[in-house]
Design a protein around this motif. Structure first.
Motif, PDB file in Angstrom:
ATOM      1  N   GLN A  23       1.807  -9.132  -6.413  1.00  0.00           N
ATOM      2  CA  GLN A  23       1.346 -10.519  -6.512  1.00  0.00           C
ATOM      3  C   GLN A  23       2.232 -11.371  -7.416  1.00  0.00           C
ATOM      4  O   GLN A  23       2.317 -12.577  -7.229  1.00  0.00           O
ATOM      5  CB  GLN A  23      -0.076 -10.547  -7.084  1.00  0.00           C
ATOM      6  CG  GLN A  23      -1.122  -9.934  -6.173  1.00  0.00           C
ATOM      7  CD  GLN A  23      -1.533 -10.876  -5.055  1.00  0.00           C
ATOM      8  OE1 GLN A  23      -1.341 -12.084  -5.130  1.00  0.00           O
ATOM      9  NE2 GLN A  23      -2.100 -10.305  -4.004  1.00  0.00           N
ATOM     10  N   ASP A  73       2.392  -2.845 -10.707  1.00  0.00           N
ATOM     11  CA  ASP A  73       2.242  -3.372  -9.352  1.00  0.00           C
ATOM     12  C   ASP A  73       2.545  -4.859  -9.409  1.00  0.00           C
ATOM     13  O   ASP A  73       1.744  -5.655  -9.902  1.00  0.00           O
ATOM     14  CB  ASP A  73       0.821  -3.094  -8.846  1.00  0.00           C
ATOM     15  CG  ASP A  73       0.612  -3.574  -7.414  1.00  0.00           C
ATOM     16  OD1 ASP A  73       1.362  -4.479  -6.980  1.00  0.00           O
ATOM     17  OD2 ASP A  73      -0.308  -3.066  -6.747  1.00  0.00           O
ATOM     18  N   THR A  78       0.831  -1.204   0.000  1.00  0.00           N
ATOM     19  CA  THR A  78       0.000   0.000   0.000  1.00  0.00           C
ATOM     20  C   THR A  78       0.864   1.251   0.000  1.00  0.00           C
ATOM     21  O   THR A  78       0.673   2.166  -0.808  1.00  0.00           O
ATOM     22  CB  THR A  78      -0.884   0.028   1.269  1.00  0.00           C
ATOM     23  OG1 THR A  78      -1.694  -1.131   1.306  1.00  0.00           O
ATOM     24  CG2 THR A  78      -1.737   1.272   1.306  1.00  0.00           C
TER      25      THR A  78
HETATM   26  C1  PLP Z   1      -1.552  -6.181  -6.154  1.00  0.00           C
HETATM   27  C2  PLP Z   1      -1.498  -5.629  -4.767  1.00  0.00           C
HETATM   28  N1  PLP Z   1      -1.010  -4.422  -4.562  1.00  0.00           N
HETATM   29  C3  PLP Z   1      -0.926  -3.876  -3.331  1.00  0.00           C
HETATM   30  C4  PLP Z   1      -1.391  -4.548  -2.232  1.00  0.00           C
HETATM   31  C5  PLP Z   1      -1.320  -3.914  -0.887  1.00  0.00           C
HETATM   32  O1  PLP Z   1      -0.322  -4.491  -0.122  1.00  0.00           O
HETATM   33  P1  PLP Z   1      -0.337  -4.402   1.479  1.00  0.00           P
HETATM   34  O2  PLP Z   1      -1.526  -5.155   1.956  1.00  0.00           O
HETATM   35  O3  PLP Z   1       0.991  -5.015   1.856  1.00  0.00           O
HETATM   36  O4  PLP Z   1      -0.387  -2.977   1.848  1.00  0.00           O
HETATM   37  C6  PLP Z   1      -1.920  -5.815  -2.411  1.00  0.00           C
HETATM   38  C7  PLP Z   1      -2.446  -6.574  -1.265  1.00  0.00           C
HETATM   39  O5  PLP Z   1      -3.174  -7.514  -1.358  1.00  0.00           O
HETATM   40  C8  PLP Z   1      -1.981  -6.364  -3.710  1.00  0.00           C
HETATM   41  O6  PLP Z   1      -2.484  -7.590  -3.923  1.00  0.00           O
END
Ligand code: PLP
Length: 1002
Positions: A817, A814, A680
């Motif tokens: 995953q 991103d 995040t």
């Molecule tokens: C593709 C993706 N981006 C960002 C995040 C956010 O990560 P975090 O929960 O470590 O803040 C997630 C969480 O599931 C995610 O799947």
């Protein structure tokens, strides 16, 4: 067949208008009648020469049950308009037939229901017991029948055994018949009553589909009723319940406990169940054999007897142990006198000679439980070096310490403790004894008079070494037994079975690890109220799901140590209390997976363990990228915490080492790292960088995406903001359709689909520009995960990036995953696409559970962001985080985990594709490496949300954790740690195959 004739009869005599359908039945006419409102009836027009007494008996019995026990699920007889239960009516040929109508029960017959859960079997027992109780005072002259299905007369098979030609089968049936013959006088002494006498799996109706609970809707077909001991009724039902059941003992226990709850049994009756069950199966196979002789051309006769033979030939259950199990399931003493033994032991507590030669009331307890202890490090392998040190943390200058009874432990790690083929199969974990740890060669003294029953040296790996079992008797003459394990085997030279040991006599001593099986010196002290079926080889630990039995056979031996039961009895943390605590202390939107959530307390590689030590194959969690509890990760964390843990305001080589390692995996143009705490935070930062670099705010992002939980990250996460109750789309965001070429606008047979999906970005850019937001950039999960494990067609991302860049924006990949080798063929998803992002975001797996996020970008973008205001994330880039992150990346390389993801993924995909062709509810298999999705569909191809939830929960019953995803939550997400092995792959495929077989599409 003139259906109209019978429809008219129904209308004129019962006032029922209905559509008729003929049901099976050779001589009798049976019709399914469905009224306009959907109400169903079964119209029975008996054959002209039928035995009227038999029909009358059934009708009266149904009426008797209905009036005696109105709440019992059972079909009602529908009276005619004149109030008659039966009428004699002419059929279309002019012959008179006795006709009657039963209400049609909802659901399907038990035979067709899958799975046959223990809860359902318990209910079958309860309904059968309820029917038995209701029929207890039912009288009819027809009940005294002389027919082959009266189990009291099963001895008729004795004269027909020669019809079975296979000698082995013949002697099996002869043996069953001999046992039965001995029981005949016992049966004759039991009271008789009206019984159903044929509760086979076609005569039990069950409602409930998929996620609804399955309930018994009633027992049908009283055509075999007779007067017999009620236990015959239960034994007949039991004979069907066990057929082809994977765990017949547990199924029997559930059935008997259910019956007992409705119509309490006596211990004597319970002991009859297994021999009667076998007698009934013997009657079935002998009867089928005789029929096959009469009808040699009818293959069905042979096929129908196969399950009964299978059970008889493959299950040689010990009648004594099974009897104890069934008694325990009914809360009865496991053997005659067991309750008296326990009462005597309680009364004598304090009077026994001290086993260890001293009072143990102040001896400390040491827990080796799955929750409290980390012995052994690898729950699938206990090396001798570890076994010899087990519990050393409780060691206090040789002072005796005690290990708990009823404690789930992982120290019983060898395959011998497993009950199935896989590491995640059920396993025996719960300790059935109390341990006393003391220095080697500590002498031991008999707590009471006894006689040597067994004295042996068991030299196997982690076995007992020297072991003694003593037989005792209470003053009333009730026997019981005590076991002493891990002894110095010198006792074998001194003692022999039959030797008397006096109370207080020194009779053995603790062995050291070279002779006691390999363990830290201690005695395993176990009590048993019967040795039936366990004889000299008692299980020292039990399956947590069978503790109802083991607690009763091997109760807490604390009284014999002059200790209170509570001191020695371990109870794992109560899952329900933790669940309640969550409800009390946390927000309601903290969600829990599974209708019956799991509490997980240990892990190793791709397995997890609950508080009872039950293992689960983790096919869902991508955070423990290199596996749960990786020793190198443990070591790095411990090592750094011993030193110091600080932040990026000070120099430390770990920071640059981590950055070097990450950048070594990146394309050359990505040169600058930012360390933060989460995916995040990394995405939030990416938005700021995009704005700083472009001066614009507008973001384009695919629908159903997820990028994090902060205000900015949510704004680009349609998966959240578009949910009911979500904040909705911000004016600086435009959504584009996910490039899903299975269900989306452009599908796989379209060669231009990548470009067509990319073109959808054009109007989004235009809309943002028109709203004056400009284009800051494009952000996408490289392979949309919450959107449904989607692999966009090759070339999609470069085409999108080109458009975004032309509009002045930057492109954010991103890879939370998809990154770090999970895809097998690629280290990052953008490599598959041939795309060149400006920012790459990593999270989750990069810390293997430690909170860590990383953003990597170009020097230019980093410079645009460097506007004089400090960037600082307190924990981002902490010394510990940097070392953890680097260790994860090193482990991926050192252990070849990307290659493992490739090869295991390929095997999984191949196996899943095979399931796709076999099961109609599987619509699509997609993915790459260990990033896999299985899309479940309804018969019309629509998203099968219910089925998906069902499969996910059932996989958990099979001890496999998988997730579900997608806009309609109909995609099973398989995403294990990269350590998964061939055995894990096989388990996933076999279990999925079995669970998918339970899903029947209309
Ligand atoms: C593709 C993706 N981006 C960002 C995040 C956010 O990560 P975090 O929960 O470590 O803040 C997630 C969480 O599931 C995610 O799947």
């Amino acid at each position: 067949m003139n259906l109209q004739h019978w429809a008219d009869a129904l209308k004129s005599h019962w006032g029922i208008t209905a559509d008729l359908r003929r049901l099976d039945g050779e001589y009798d006419l049976n019709f399914m009648a469905t009224g306009p409102d959907g109400t169903g009836y079964i119209l029975k027009a008996m054959r002209p020469d039928c035995e009227a007494w038999l029909v009358e008996m059934q009708v009266q019995a149904f009426q008797h049950i209905a009036s005696n026990t109105p709440d019992l699920p059972c079909p009602r007889v529908i009276p005619s308009s004149s109030g008659a239960a039966m009428l004699s009516l002419r059929d279309e040929n002019g012959a008179n037939r006795l006709c009657w109508i039963l209400e049609c029960l909802p659901g399907q017959c038990y035979a067709k229901v899958s799975p046959k859960s223990l809860a359902l079997i318990h209910e079958v027992g309860a309904v059968l017991g309820g029917a038995g109780k209701a029929l207890a005072d039912f009288q009819h002259p027809g009940l005294e029948r002389d027919f082959k299905w009266d189990l009291m007369r099963a001895g008729w098979i004795g004269a027909e055994i020669d019809s079975i030609t296979d000698p082995k089968r013949q002697s099996l049936i002869r043996e069953i018949n001999t046992v039965f013959t001995k029981l005949e006088p016992v049966l004759a002494g039991l009271p008789k009553q009206a019984i159903h006498n044929d509760a086979n799996d076609y005569n039990i109706m069950v409602t409930g589909e998929l996620t609804q609970p399955r309930r018994v809707s009633g027992l049908i077909d009283l055509g075999d009723m007779c007067a017999a001991p009620r236990i015959c009724d239960l034994a007949i039902a039991a004979a069907y319940i066990v057929l082809d059941h994977a765990a017949p003992e547990g199924a029997l226990a559930a059935l008997v406990a259910g019956y007992h709850s409705a119509y309490p049994l006596t211990p004597q009756e319970v002991d009859l169940i297994y021999p009667l069950l076998r007698a009934r199966l013997a009657v079935s196979v002998v009867n089928s054999t005789l029929m096959a002789l009469e009808n040699p051309d009818d293959p069905y006769v042979t096929i129908s007897q196969a399950p009964a033979w299978r059970f008889l030939e493959t299950h040689d259950l010990h009648p004594g142990l099974l009897g104890a199990r069934l008694r325990a399931a009914c809360d009865m003493p496991v053997v005659e006198g067991a309750d008296r033994v326990m009462t005597w032991l309680q009364a004598e507590r304090g009077n026994f000679a001290p086993l260890m030669g001293e009072d143990l009331s102040e001896a400390p307890m040491g827990s080796l439980s799955v929750e409290s202890s980390t012995w052994p490090q690898n729950p699938f392998h206990m090396p001798l070096e570890e076994a010899a040190r087990v519990g050393e943390e409780f060691e206090d200058q040789g002072r005796i310490w005690l290990g708990y009874y009823h404690e789930p432990r992982l120290i019983y790690a060898e395959p011998a403790f497993r009950k199935g083929p896989y590491k995640a199969s059920n396993r025996r974990t719960v300790h059935l004894a109390v341990d006393a740890f003391a220095p080697d060669f500590t002498p031991m003294f008999a707590p009471l008079d006894g006689e040597v029953f067994v004295v042996e040296n068991r030299t196997g790996h982690l076995d007992y070494g020297g072991v003694i079992i003593l037989r005792h008797e209470t003053p009333a003459g009730d026997p019981f037994y005590t076991l002493y394990g891990h002894l110095d085997p010198e006792c074998c030279d001194r003692l022999s079975p039959g030797d008397k040991i006096a109370k207080g006599a020194e009779f053995c001593r603790l062995g050291d690890h070279s002779m006691n099986g390999g363990w830290a010196p201690h005695v395993h002290f176990q009590l048993a109220l019967t040795t039936e079926g366990i004889e000299a080889d008692w299980p020292g630990v039990g399956d947590p799901d069978e503790m109802y039995m083991w607690r009763a056979i091997c109760p807490n031996p604390a009284a014999l140590l002059n200790l209170p039961d509570d001191k020695c009895h371990y109870t794992p943390t109560n899952k329900d209390e933790i669940r309640q605590g969550r409800q009390d202390h946390f927000g309601g939107n903290l969600s829990l997976t599974y209708s019956d959530p799991v509490m997980l307390v240990r892990g190793w590689k791709h397995h997890l363990f609950d508080e009872w030590g039950r293992p689960y194959l983790d096919a869902y969690n991508n955070v423990p990228h290199v596996g749960h509890a990786h020793p190198r990760i443990q070591a790095v964390a411990a090592d750094q915490l011993k030193r110091m843990n600080s932040n990026t305001r000070y120099l430390h080589p770990a920071q640059t080492a981590f950055a070097d390692k990450i950048l070594s995996k990146m394309p050359d143009h990505l040169q600058v790292c930012f360390f933060v705490n989460s995916g995040t935070e990394a995405n939030e930062l990416a938005l700021r960088l995009a704005r700083a670099h472009t001066g614009a705010k507008g973001m384009v992002t695919p629908d159903h995406g997820y990028h994090g939980n902060t205000t900015g990250a949510i704004a680009v996460s349609a998966y959240k903001f578009n949910k009911p109750g979500g904040v909705g789309k911000a004016d600086w965001v435009e959504l584009v359709e996910v490039a899903d070429d299975y269900r989306g606008s452009f599908i796989r047979d379209d060669p231009d689909r990548a470009q067509k999906f990319a073109d959808l970005v054009d109007p989004a850019i235009k809309a943002l520009q028109e709203r004056g937001q400009g284009i800051a950039g494009f952000i996408a999960e490289t392979f949309p995960s919450v959107g449904g494990q989607i692999i966009p067609p090759k070339g999609y991302l470069p085409a999108v990036y080109e458009k975004i860049r032309a509009a002045g924006g930057i492109c954010i990949a991103d890879e939370v995953q998809t990154g770090l080798g999970r895809l097998g063929d690629y280290y990052f998803g953008f490599e598959h696409q041939g795309a060149s992002p400006d920012i790459v975001v990593m999270g989750k797996p990069i810390g293997n559970g430690h909170p860590l996020g990383v953003l990597v970008t170009t020097r230019e973008i980093a410079e645009s962001f460097n506007n004089g205001i400090e960037f600082f994330s307190t924990f981002g880039g902490s010394t510990l985080s940097c070392r953890m992150g680097k260790e994860v990346l090193d482990i991926v390389d050192d252990e070849g985990l990307q290659e493992n993801a490739r090869s295991m993924g390929a095997d999984l995909i191949a196996g899943l594709k095979a399931l796709e062709t076999k099961h109609a509810c599987v619509g699509d298999i997609r993915g790459m490496g260990l990033f896999l999705g299985l899309e479940l569909i309804n018969a019309d191809g629509s998203e099968a949300t219910q089925i998906c939830s069902y499969v996910k929960n059932r996989m958990r019953d099979h001890r496999i954790l998988i997730g579900s995803e997608g806009p309609k939550d109909n995609i099973l997400k398989i995403r294990p740690p990269l350590t998964i092995d061939a055995e894990g792959v096989e388990m996933i495929l076999a279990s999925l195959d079995s669970v998918l077989s339970e899903v029947v599409l209309p």
